[in-house]
Design an enzyme around this catalytic site. Structure first.
Site, PDB file in Angstrom:
ATOM      1  N   HIS A  29       0.848  -1.254  -0.070  1.00 20.65           N
ATOM      2  CA  HIS A  29       0.136  -0.008  -0.192  1.00 20.65           C
ATOM      3  C   HIS A  29       0.990   1.325  -0.190  1.00 20.65           C
ATOM      4  O   HIS A  29       1.505   1.631   0.974  1.00 20.65           O
ATOM      5  CB  HIS A  29      -1.161  -0.033   1.350  1.00 20.65           C
ATOM      6  CG  HIS A  29      -1.880  -1.012   1.247  1.00 20.65           C
ATOM      7  ND1 HIS A  29      -1.802  -2.476   1.673  1.00 20.65           N
ATOM      8  CD2 HIS A  29      -2.983  -1.389   0.559  1.00 20.65           C
ATOM      9  CE1 HIS A  29      -2.902  -3.109   1.804  1.00 20.65           C
ATOM     10  NE2 HIS A  29      -3.510  -2.519   0.914  1.00 20.65           N
ATOM     11  N   HIS A  36      -5.061  -5.625  -6.138  1.00 26.06           N
ATOM     12  CA  HIS A  36      -4.781  -6.844  -5.792  1.00 26.06           C
ATOM     13  C   HIS A  36      -6.300  -7.429  -5.262  1.00 26.06           C
ATOM     14  O   HIS A  36      -7.083  -6.822  -4.950  1.00 26.06           O
ATOM     15  CB  HIS A  36      -3.809  -6.729  -4.413  1.00 26.06           C
ATOM     16  CG  HIS A  36      -3.932  -5.827  -3.322  1.00 26.06           C
ATOM     17  ND1 HIS A  36      -3.966  -4.300  -3.714  1.00 26.06           N
ATOM     18  CD2 HIS A  36      -4.457  -5.721  -2.283  1.00 26.06           C
ATOM     19  CE1 HIS A  36      -4.286  -3.660  -2.606  1.00 26.06           C
ATOM     20  NE2 HIS A  36      -4.590  -4.782  -1.574  1.00 26.06           N
ATOM     21  N   CYS A  71     -12.750  -6.606   6.787  1.00 25.78           N
ATOM     22  CA  CYS A  71     -12.199  -6.777   5.619  1.00 25.78           C
ATOM     23  C   CYS A  71     -10.854  -7.383   5.677  1.00 25.78           C
ATOM     24  O   CYS A  71     -10.106  -7.760   6.842  1.00 25.78           O
ATOM     25  CB  CYS A  71     -11.705  -5.468   5.117  1.00 25.78           C
ATOM     26  SG  CYS A  71     -12.949  -4.073   4.726  1.00 25.78           S
ATOM     27  N   HIS A  73      -7.313  -9.946   3.237  1.00 31.18           N
ATOM     28  CA  HIS A  73      -6.950 -10.412   1.883  1.00 31.18           C
ATOM     29  C   HIS A  73      -6.759 -11.799   2.214  1.00 31.18           C
ATOM     30  O   HIS A  73      -5.900 -12.411   2.904  1.00 31.18           O
ATOM     31  CB  HIS A  73      -5.487  -9.659   1.729  1.00 31.18           C
ATOM     32  CG  HIS A  73      -5.484  -8.129   1.683  1.00 31.18           C
ATOM     33  ND1 HIS A  73      -5.561  -7.254   2.624  1.00 31.18           N
ATOM     34  CD2 HIS A  73      -5.594  -7.247   0.772  1.00 31.18           C
ATOM     35  CE1 HIS A  73      -5.653  -5.982   2.512  1.00 31.18           C
ATOM     36  NE2 HIS A  73      -5.644  -6.063   1.401  1.00 31.18           N
ATOM     37  N   GLU A  91      -9.732 -10.337  13.918  1.00 28.17           N
ATOM     38  CA  GLU A  91     -10.141  -8.823  14.208  1.00 28.17           C
ATOM     39  C   GLU A  91     -11.168  -9.094  15.373  1.00 28.17           C
ATOM     40  O   GLU A  91     -10.988  -7.972  16.380  1.00 28.17           O
ATOM     41  CB  GLU A  91     -10.647  -8.355  12.901  1.00 28.17           C
ATOM     42  CG  GLU A  91      -9.703  -8.056  11.973  1.00 28.17           C
ATOM     43  CD  GLU A  91     -10.172  -7.034  10.768  1.00 28.17           C
ATOM     44  OE1 GLU A  91     -10.973  -6.203  11.286  1.00 28.17           O
ATOM     45  OE2 GLU A  91      -9.575  -6.973   9.726  1.00 28.17           O
ATOM     46  N   GLU A 118      -5.783   2.688  -2.080  1.00 26.35           N
ATOM     47  CA  GLU A 118      -6.181   1.084  -1.941  1.00 26.35           C
ATOM     48  C   GLU A 118      -6.663   0.788  -3.386  1.00 26.35           C
ATOM     49  O   GLU A 118      -7.296   1.768  -4.131  1.00 26.35           O
ATOM     50  CB  GLU A 118      -7.568   1.065  -0.935  1.00 26.35           C
ATOM     51  CG  GLU A 118      -7.151   0.588   0.662  1.00 26.35           C
ATOM     52  CD  GLU A 118      -6.529  -0.328   0.887  1.00 26.35           C
ATOM     53  OE1 GLU A 118      -6.230  -1.315   0.022  1.00 26.35           O
ATOM     54  OE2 GLU A 118      -6.512  -0.737   2.108  1.00 26.35           O
TER      55      GLU A 118
END
Length: 200
Positions: A29, A36, A71, A73, A91, A118
């Protein structure tokens, strides 16, 4: 797969959503963030209230901003459902059920005031939990449960500030029924090509 700041890798994509390589999340980032693979999840309780979270102050992107439940990845070769379960645990210390795609092809690009970008193909999922969230302080500063129609209407009217991706997602999710537990599931096969190997 362990989610660590130094070792986590993200999947890089071409414009068609095909995997073209990987990069360290800690380095990806910046002002020229490559496209991505990511995901967003909207978690509801048994009454249909949405779990809303405020991103921790130490987050590299959009710190202290309210957003959807979580959120993340998926890692290289990581199953998408497994990635969702991992991030929910990391999280918020919650378990998910009824995970289903609702915006399987969502994509966005957003720029922070400091120039950090982002740039994600970010399928959106809905899920349910019966657990009480216990946020990890490095990820989440605060949580609240909000009735979905109230959250949706407040975001659309500009009465509630949220992350840019959440605002754009809510604008699309607004076409779905008022009761999020009745949202029709999307097709896992409609996920971007790089995620098809992780389809349920």
């Amino acid at each position: 797969m362990a989610d660590t700041l130094l070792g986590e890798r993200v999947v890089l994509l071409d414009p068609a959503g095909e995997a073209v390589g990987t990069a360290l999340k800690s380095e990806v980032h910046h002002a020229a963030t490559p496209l991505h693979l990511a995901f967003s999840c909207y978690v509801f309780d048994a009454a249909g209230s949405l779990l809303v979270t405020r991103r921790a102050a130490g987050k590299a992107t959009w710190p202290d901003v309210w957003t959807n439940s979580f959120c993340g990845h998926p890692g290289p070769d990581e199953d998408m459902a497994a990635a969702l379960a991992r991030r929910a645990a990391d999280e918020l210390t919650i378990r998910l059920s009824g995970v289903r795609p609702v915006l399987p092809r969502f994509r966005y690009r957003a720029v922070m005031p400091n120039g950090v970008v982002e740039n994600e193909v970010c399928p959106v999922f809905a899920a349910v939990t019966a657990d009480r969230p216990e946020p990890h302080p490095s990820e989440v500063d605060a949580v609240e449960w909000v009735a979905w129609p109230t959250f949706r209407d407040d975001v659309l009217a500009g009465r509630r500030e949220v992350s840019p991706w959440c605002a754009w997602q809510v604008a699309e999710l607004a076409a779905l029924p008022d009761d999020p537990l009745a949202w029709p599931p999307g097709d896992w096969r409609a996920l971007p090509p790089a995620a098809l190997g992780s389809a349920a």
